[in-house]
Enzyme design. Structure first.
Site, mmCIF file in Angstrom:
data_model
loop_
_atom_site.group_PDB
_atom_site.id
_atom_site.type_symbol
_atom_site.label_atom_id
_atom_site.label_comp_id
_atom_site.label_asym_id
_atom_site.label_seq_id
_atom_site.Cartn_x
_atom_site.Cartn_y
_atom_site.Cartn_z
ATOM 1 N N GLY A 100 -4.810 -2.831 2.912
ATOM 2 C CA GLY A 100 -5.236 -1.654 2.161
ATOM 3 C C GLY A 100 -5.610 -0.487 3.074
ATOM 4 O O GLY A 100 -5.466 0.679 2.692
ATOM 5 N N GLU A 103 -2.442 1.169 3.749
ATOM 6 C CA GLU A 103 -1.986 1.817 2.504
ATOM 7 C C GLU A 103 -2.754 3.116 2.252
ATOM 8 O O GLU A 103 -2.199 4.088 1.746
ATOM 9 C CB GLU A 103 -2.137 0.846 1.321
ATOM 10 C CG GLU A 103 -1.117 -0.290 1.398
ATOM 11 C CD GLU A 103 -1.284 -1.297 0.277
ATOM 12 O OE1 GLU A 103 -2.392 -1.836 0.140
ATOM 13 O OE2 GLU A 103 -0.316 -1.530 -0.460
ATOM 14 N N GLU A 123 -0.547 -9.030 4.067
ATOM 15 C CA GLU A 123 -0.771 -9.693 2.775
ATOM 16 C C GLU A 123 0.006 -10.994 2.626
ATOM 17 O O GLU A 123 -0.452 -11.939 1.992
ATOM 18 C CB GLU A 123 -0.399 -8.744 1.623
ATOM 19 C CG GLU A 123 -1.387 -7.616 1.385
ATOM 20 C CD GLU A 123 -1.265 -6.452 2.357
ATOM 21 O OE1 GLU A 123 -0.435 -6.530 3.302
ATOM 22 O OE2 GLU A 123 -1.987 -5.460 2.189
#
Ligand code: NAI
Length: 685
Positions: A100, A103, A123
């Site tokens: 994240g 991201e 992930e």
């Protein structure tokens, strides 16, 4: 907020130590900060940054499964808020930007990174795919090949390796905030609309080709994990409109969360962390470790020495004669030469590591070390003699360890004047690669000696697991029960290749007979001969391994074992001799051979593990059930995404499990120890 080098550029600094995990609180603060700068007419542009250690390491794992994980603003909403910000937002990356965290950076209008910053989307290692735009924005910015590589491997890369892509507007060695502020100001001056990954277009044909190629290349282990297919589905959608791609990503992500593979991987992640912790009564300060001696420079000794050198320890390597010492030294220098040749290690680092090595045949060299690890031949008398010599020269307070696979730690400790300082440190082969370290507690081992063993494990970047001093400790004891069950299945009607295939279909890296051939049958042969004298004749024992060894079939190294390895051929071959021996064994026991299904083979092999796990847990050999799973996954090729035998057993219908365990006892025959309902419940609770 940080003071900005340019008053028109506001710097928002993520501040959630140690790694800026994207907790609900931090997510909320980012949105509030964006809103504040939007409302401030003096600000023209924004830099979003973290600390020197981390831009952000991604999701907050402690929120997993809690309402806060899904409470607004979820990460997707934060990213949308940044994308639609009326002022350009530039990410300034140092340290790590993972999951994240990356991201978040991908959703900014531009990115600047320090050359050593590390970025990745790990992930897949938790059975998931990026769920907040990573599968759509990384291909657009870094190109389809790099994006696929990063997401499939889960391994991070440094920013300077990615400097040529659109991922970074600038990669700098110093002056990160200044550089990011410059970029931010330039964007503001150029005026809206700000650049954004979502507006980039990928070549649909190229995406299709690469994704279908990647699909064809998925190996067996990847096919058993739904996250790989899901990742390719999501990346495959990255050539279309962004909203559609994000929708595909979201649906695949949500479908993965509940899979047993994702649960198992999350469980293993936590189990490995737990395994580092000693039980409360043993939690004491470890003794300091700076210098380490390894005795015996064979396969294991050389590997252990390499681990210690890589961890910046000073290492003394001791052998019984100059010739053996030279072979050991050669093993170590060959290792470093091959790492350098493969581009995995710099010349200077390899030289520095080897400069910390002191190879000698002089036992006096042990007088100043903090830890001694013995890795000589697996014979009690030899090890006892070595420990007498260690005892004579090692300083008081030094920790004395044996790497024995099966011998009794107490029998070794007993020959010293300080059994309280002796423990087992069982490494796995190749020691420089395998992460597992069984830390074995003798009857007299002091708590601070165990704590030192665990701490050393961490220093060597291993996964240490505390074990009781019982035959085979945790791993070899369970593996022996598993292997024995697989031999029973040969006698019942299966062939080695069927058993191996069934277990690789389940996800094991290799089947038990291929493993036996690889590591050599003679080790088990020696052990079985030693046990033969005391074996109860009523016990079920399959004699095939001994018979193979008597014919000189010791495994791959002799060109034949359970399989044939004809010269020049790469694949092992099934062999009529082996089949004859198996058929004779069945006949001798009066067994009518029958076909075994893949499922039966898998379940019997796993049940044998579960049964032994319950027995050894009841015996106190393992501290927690999850430690057993860590051992099997880290040391024995048990598929990580199945969690380990305990995790597997917990997923089974209890009534069926109990019924099948009963049958296992019947098949095992006389003397087979069966875990009763209480033992099983204690393991699976
Ligand atoms: P190895 O035979 O490759 O090496 C043993 C070395 O010890 C030889 O170089 C020998 O010269 C040296 N040595 C023997 N007596 C000595 C003495 N008195 N003083 C100094 N050096 C002496 O054996 P390997 O495979 O490295 O195994 C060593 C130990 O590690 C054994 O206890 C074994 O059970 C254990 N182990 C082995 C594993 C494997 O896969 N090979 C895995 C885990 C543990």
């Amino acid at each position: 907020m940080l003071a900005s080098p340019n008053p028109e550029v506001s710097v928002i600094t993520l501040d959630n130590p140690p790694l800026n995990s994207l907790s609900h609180a931090l997510r909320s603060r980012i949105v509030a900060a964006i809103e504040a700068v939007e409302a401030d007419p003096a600000v023209r542009a924004v830099v979003l940054t973290g600390s020197a250690r981390a831009f952000s390491a991604g999701a907050d794992v402690s929120e997993f499964g809690t309402p806060r994980q899904l409470a607004e603003p979820i990460l997707r909403s934060v990213l949308e808020r940044i994308r639609t910000c009326t002022k350009p937002v530039v990410a300034a990356l140092d340290g790590v930007a993972l999951g994240g965290g990356l991201e978040l950076a991908l959703a900014c209008h531009a990115r600047v990174a320090s050359a050593k910053a590390k970025v990745g989307l790990p992930e897949i290692t938790l059975g998931l795919i990026p769920g907040s735009g990573g599968t759509q924005r990384l291909p657009r910015l870094a190109g389809i090949d790099i994006a696929l590589d990063l997401m499939r491997s889960g391994a991070p890369r440094s920013a300077d390796q990615l400097a040529g892509t659109r991922l970074f507007d600038r990669v700098v060695d110093a002056g990160l905030i200044e550089a990011a502020s410059d970029v931010a100001r330039q964007l503001a001056e150029a005026g809206a609309p700000w650049p954004h990954a979502d507006r980039l277009k990928l070549d649909a044909e190229q995406v299709d080709t690469q994704v279908s190629l990647a699909r064809q290349r998925l190996n067996t282990r990847q096919r058993l994990q739904p996250a790989y297919e899901a990742l390719l589905d999501a990346v495959g959608a990255s050539a279309g409109p962004i909203d559609e791609g994000l929708a595909v990503e979201r649906s695949r992500f949500l479908a993965l969360i509940g899979t047993h593979q994702a649960q198992a991987l999350r469980y293993q992640f936590k189990a490995e962390r737990d395994s580092h912790r000693l039980p409360q009564t043993l939690q004491v300060e470890p003794r300091p470790v700076a210098t380490l001696a390894v005795i015996g420079a064979g396969t294991m000794g050389a590997g252990i020495a390499i681990c210690a050198l890589d961890a910046s320890l000073d290492v003394i390597l001791l052998e019984q004669d100059e010739a053996a010492l030279a072979r050991g030294r050669q093993r170590i220098s060959d290792h470093y030469a091959s790492r350098v040749a493969a581009g995995k290690l710099g010349v200077a680092t390899a030289e520095a590591a080897q400069a910390r090595l002191h190879a000698t045949c002089d036992w006096q060299a042990l007088s100043r070390v903090d830890v001694v690890i013995e890795a000589v031949f697996e014979e009690l008398a030899v090890k006892q003699e070595v420990f007498r010599r260690i005892d004579a020269v090692a300083r008081r307070g030094a920790v004395l360890a044996t790497n024995t696979s099966y011998l009794d730690i107490d029998a070794i400790a007993a020959v010293t004047s300080r059994p309280q300082d002796v423990l087992g440190l069982h490494f796995f082969s190749p020691a420089q690669v395998m992460k597992l370290l069984e830390v074995i507690r003798g009857a007299e081992t002091r708590a601070d000696v165990l704590a030192t063993g665990m701490a050393l494990g961490k220093i060597l970047r291993k996964v240490p697991v505390l074990c009781g001093n019982a035959f085979g400790f945790i791993g070899n004891r369970i593996y022996n029960a598993y292997r024995r069950q697989c031999e029973f299945m040969l006698e019942d009607g299966a062939w080695p290749e069927q058993v191996d295939q069934a277990l690789t279909d389940f996800g094991f890296a290799m089947g038990p007979f291929a493993v036996a051939d690889l590591s050599g049958l003679d080790i088990a042969w020696r052990m079985r001969r030693a046990q033969a004298a005391t074996r109860d004749p009523r016990e079920r024992h399959v004699p095939v391994l001994e018979q193979l060894c008597e014919q000189g079939r010791l495994g791959q190294k002799s060109g034949a074992g359970y399989y044939g390895y004809p010269e020049g051929k790469r694949a092992p071959e099934t062999d009529a001799t082996v089949r004859d021996l198996i058929v004779q064994a069945s006949a001798a026991r009066g067994i009518q051979r029958r076909a075994l299904t893949t499922e039966e083979i898998q379940r019997r092999a796993l049940l044998a593990m579960v049964n032994e796990a319950a027995c050894l847990f009841a015996d106190g050999v393992a501290t927690r059930p999850s430690d057993i799973d860590v051992v099997l996954v880290q040391g024995y090729g048990f598929p990580r995404w199945e969690g380990g035998p305990v995790f597997w057993a917990r997923r089974q219908d209890p009534a069926r499990l109990a019924r099948e365990l009963g049958r296992l006892a019947e098949e095992g025959g006389h003397g087979m120890r069966l875990a009763d309902a209480t033992m099983l419940a204690a393991l699976l609770d």
